[in-house]
Design a protein around this motif. Structure first.
Motif, PDB file in Angstrom:
ATOM      1  N   ARG A   4       0.872  -1.248   0.192  1.00 48.78           N
ATOM      2  CA  ARG A   4      -0.065   0.060   0.196  1.00 48.78           C
ATOM      3  C   ARG A   4       0.718   1.335  -0.031  1.00 48.78           C
ATOM      4  O   ARG A   4       1.979   1.232   0.449  1.00 48.78           O
ATOM      5  N   TRP A 139      -4.863   2.640   7.132  1.00 52.63           N
ATOM      6  CA  TRP A 139      -5.556   2.494   5.799  1.00 52.63           C
ATOM      7  C   TRP A 139      -7.100   2.119   6.152  1.00 52.63           C
ATOM      8  O   TRP A 139      -7.240   1.720   7.125  1.00 52.63           O
ATOM      9  N   ASP A 162      -5.933   4.318  -3.529  1.00 45.80           N
ATOM     10  CA  ASP A 162      -6.126   3.696  -4.466  1.00 45.80           C
ATOM     11  C   ASP A 162      -7.815   3.790  -5.141  1.00 45.80           C
ATOM     12  O   ASP A 162      -8.715   3.763  -4.437  1.00 45.80           O
ATOM     13  N   GLU A 169      -9.960   3.369  -1.534  1.00 45.94           N
ATOM     14  CA  GLU A 169      -9.114   3.307  -0.500  1.00 45.94           C
ATOM     15  C   GLU A 169      -8.220   4.354  -0.177  1.00 45.94           C
ATOM     16  O   GLU A 169      -7.851   5.291  -0.881  1.00 45.94           O
TER      17      GLU A 169
END
Lengths: 175, 121
Positions: A4, A139, A162, A169
């Motif tokens: 991530r 996150w 994202d 995200e």
């Protein structure tokens, strides 16, 4: 699994719980750090949770499934805060470790307590507690149509990381 | 019914395989398993042989086919050009918090297929 991404700059520090405040409906609400001691009170809260407010399959609906799920959430490695009013829990926010040094965040507020600022206080308390416990990277995923939640997360310092999946995200660096 | 199961090697795909075989047995479905190259940790060869092993264990005969290229669009294309009645996919992985994450292939297929799609939970 790909890694991530997180913002490079950490956010400012959040106040750590406990905190007592008056919500938008004039109710006295207390946000405090939580854990296994609140297990039964949380089972009760999630049994009262409106199924229409579920997201991506959580919270579970059946009591046995709620208990299994809370077992995982209330582990020692997680960070939990709860909001209480009038002797019962009305909100819960949690950071659960992933396997890449990050923590996934979720927040739940009972339907009749939504829209009164409790989610904001819960999230600030959770991030403050996370900073106190040394959490660096957080996150979450949020449904794209949930504009009020996205706005709130952005106000707290989360950035969109994202944008290509069904769910958006977002991530924040706490320290 | 002609059923096309798409899987890339993640655990939800194997759960879907078991459920689809059970259903196919009851309903007399004809099953094709498409092993997708999802560029994940799961090598296509390995997944293909694990699928064959599982089918042998279950004692069920199905075609296994390797599918290269963009997994979602290839699956939709095969289903439509070969007149499959249904596409079956795994129901997604769970995040650390227990949230369901559908994954790219399921998202693409759900949005782009004219064929009926079943997600197995």
């Amino acid at each position: 699994m790909t890694g991530r991404t997180y913002p490079e700059e950490p956010v400012d520090s959040f106040p750590a719980p406990p905190e007592t405040f008056t919500d938008g409906e004039g109710r006295t609400v207390t946000v405090e750090a939580s854990g296994l001691a609140d297990f039964e009170a949380l089972v009760e809260m999630y049994e009262a949770f409106d199924p229409a407010d579920r997201a991506q399959g959580i919270p579970p609906i059946q009591e046995a499934a709620i208990r299994d799920w809370l077992d995982a959430l209330l582990s020692e490695d997680s960070v939990n805060v709860v909001a209480g009013h009038d002797g019962r829990l009305v909100g819960h926010a949690v950071l659960v470790p992933d396997d890449q040094d990050g923590y996934e965040l979720a927040v739940f507020v009972l339907n009749e307590y939504q829209g009164a600022g409790i989610g904001t206080h819960l999230l600030e308390g959770l991030l403050g507690q996370g900073q106190r416990e040394g959490v660096e990277k957080v996150w979450l995923t949020v449904e794209r149509w949930n504009a009020p939640a996205i706005t709130l997360y952005e106000k707290l310092g989360f950035e969109r990381t994202d944008v290509e999946s069904f769910e958006l995200e977002m991530a924040v660096r706490l320290s | 019914m002609k059923v096309l199961l798409g899987m890339g090697g993640s655990p939800d795909g194997f759960d879907a395989l078991d459920a689809t075989v059970e259903r196919a047995r009851q309903a007399g479905d004809e099953l094709t398993v498409a092993v997708l190259d999802t560029e994940s940790d799961h090598a296509v060869d390995v997944v293909e042989s694990r699928v064959q092993d599982r089918l042998d264990e279950l004692g069920f005969g199905a075609d296994i086919r390797r599918v290269s290229g963009h997994p979602g669009s290839s699956l939709v294309e095969i289903a439509e050009s070969e007149a499959f009645d249904r596409i079956v996919l795994g129901g997604g992985q769970r995040s650390p918090l227990g949230k369901i994450d559908l994954g790219e292939v399921a998202e693409f297929v759900l949005l782009n297929a004219d064929t009926t799609v079943t997600l197995i939970r």
